[in-house]
Write a protein that holds these residues in place. Structure first.
Motif, short mmCIF file in Angstrom:
data_model
loop_
_atom_site.label_atom_id
_atom_site.label_comp_id
_atom_site.label_asym_id
_atom_site.label_seq_id
_atom_site.Cartn_x
_atom_site.Cartn_y
_atom_site.Cartn_z
N SER A 226 -48.57 49.23 18.67
CA SER A 226 -48.71 48.08 19.56
C SER A 226 -47.79 46.94 19.15
CB SER A 226 -50.16 47.59 19.56
OG SER A 226 -50.30 46.39 20.28
N ILE A 227 -47.75 46.65 17.85
CA ILE A 227 -46.90 45.57 17.34
C ILE A 227 -45.43 45.89 17.58
CG2 ILE A 227 -46.15 44.35 15.26
CD1 ILE A 227 -49.01 44.83 14.16
N LEU A 228 -45.01 47.09 17.20
CA LEU A 228 -43.59 47.44 17.30
C LEU A 228 -43.13 47.52 18.75
CD1 LEU A 228 -40.98 48.19 15.88
CD2 LEU A 228 -41.71 50.58 15.90
N ASP A 229 -43.96 48.09 19.62
CA ASP A 229 -43.58 48.19 21.04
C ASP A 229 -43.36 46.81 21.65
OD1 ASP A 229 -43.79 50.91 20.78
OD2 ASP A 229 -45.66 51.09 21.91
N SER A 230 -44.27 45.88 21.35
CA SER A 230 -44.15 44.53 21.90
C SER A 230 -42.95 43.80 21.30
CB SER A 230 -45.43 43.73 21.63
OG SER A 230 -46.52 44.29 22.31
N GLU A 231 -42.75 43.98 20.02
CA GLU A 231 -41.62 43.35 19.32
C GLU A 231 -40.30 43.81 19.92
OE1 GLU A 231 -41.05 42.63 14.66
OE2 GLU A 231 -40.75 44.72 15.26
N MET A 232 -40.16 45.12 20.08
CA MET A 232 -38.91 45.67 20.61
C MET A 232 -38.68 45.20 22.04
SD MET A 232 -38.72 49.52 19.03
CE MET A 232 -36.96 49.68 19.39
N LYS A 233 -39.72 45.16 22.83
CA LYS A 233 -39.60 44.71 24.22
C LYS A 233 -39.15 43.26 24.28
CE LYS A 233 -42.14 44.50 28.56
NZ LYS A 233 -41.26 45.46 29.24
#
Length: 277
Positions: A226-233
């Motif tokens: 969840s953290i990485l997906d949002s960060e990358m987006k």
């Protein structure tokens, strides 16, 4: 000035939470201010709590949402209620921020926001270190100088909890972005403020907040995703000027994860996202 206040809870008893306990002391005893306040207690916990709102003064609503769709959904509910009750501002809280009387006094009376100012925030410290707001031109803002109080000309990012937002600005941007249901919602919000030519005002008051830090020894794989997906987006679609630097930093993070993180599924997920999977 009419204000809607929202406190978001998760697996935390309302009356035992740091935020509600301190709000009760700092705000609910200010009967002169309660006529212009609506308080929403939005509970994302699996089980509904027994909470008797009628025993407290003022307009308090307890909302239980077992779906746990994140803070964006909770904030959007509060934004809609703020529109309906004619509030000028929406004040955001997590359940673990300690509110002070000085903070309430400044938030409700001390500022005179201009048309450009659409958010008012306090200084936030964790273990004595100022963690919010920070300048948003760097991937490592905690290693840079901190903003001084007043209207911020340079883009800054602040955490959600403790921030007060103009309802008219939220109307302009269509509320809170559900593409960031939990993580990086604050990054997106304050990026939008400056992208639209607006500003925030930093007050002189300071609050202590338990800022959550990612600990690879305790974070679950789903939480990390969840953290990485949002960060990358965020860096790919919004903070594009830092996207290249962010990708390089992510490669370094992967190397560290491979060397020191016991749960190798975390490193594997970072590699998959770096490869565009």
């Amino acid at each position: 000035m009419k204000v809607t206040v929202v406190v978001v809870f998760y697996k935390q008893a309302v009356e035992q939470s740091k935020t509600f306990s301190s709000l009760k002391k700092a705000l609910l005893d200010r009967r002169d201010s309660l006529e212009d306040l609506n308080i929403i207690l939005y509970d994302n916990s699996p089980e509904k709590q027994e909470f008797a709102a009628e025993k407290y003064p003022g307009q308090i609503e307890y909302v239980h949402d077992h779906r746990n769709l994140g803070i964006a959904t909770a904030y959007n509910y509060a934004w809609q209620m703020a529109q309906q009750n004619g509030s000028d501002w929406l004040l955001l809280f997590d359940h673990d921020t300690k509110v002070t009387e000085e903070y309430i006094e400044q938030m409700l009376t001390d500022h005179r926001a201009s048309e450009e100012v659409v958010a008012v925030v306090p200084k936030i410290t964790t273990n004595g270190i100022m963690v919010s707001p920070v300048y948003s031109h760097s991937l490592r803002p905690l290693q840079s100088e901190r903003p001084l109080e007043g209207d911020q000309e340079k883009p800054v990012m602040a955490i959600n909890s403790g921030a007060m937002l103009k309802v008219s600005f939220l109307n302009e941007i269509g509320g809170f972005n559900k593409e960031f249901p939990l993580d990086y919602l604050d990054h997106w919000l304050f990026h939008e403020i400056y992208a639209r030519g607006k500003k925030i005002r930093l007050l002189r008051v300071t609050l202590e907040h338990e800022l959550s830090v990612m600990d690879y020894s305790t974070v679950s794989l789903n939480r990390y995703k969840s953290i990485l997906d949002s960060e990358m987006k965020f860096y790919r679609e919004y903070k594009t000027d830092l996207h290249s630097s962010y990708r390089k930093q992510l490669v370094k993070r992967l190397a560290k994860q491979l060397l020191v993180v016991k749960n190798k599924r975390i490193a594997l997920y970072t590699l998959k996202r770096l490869l565009g999977k």
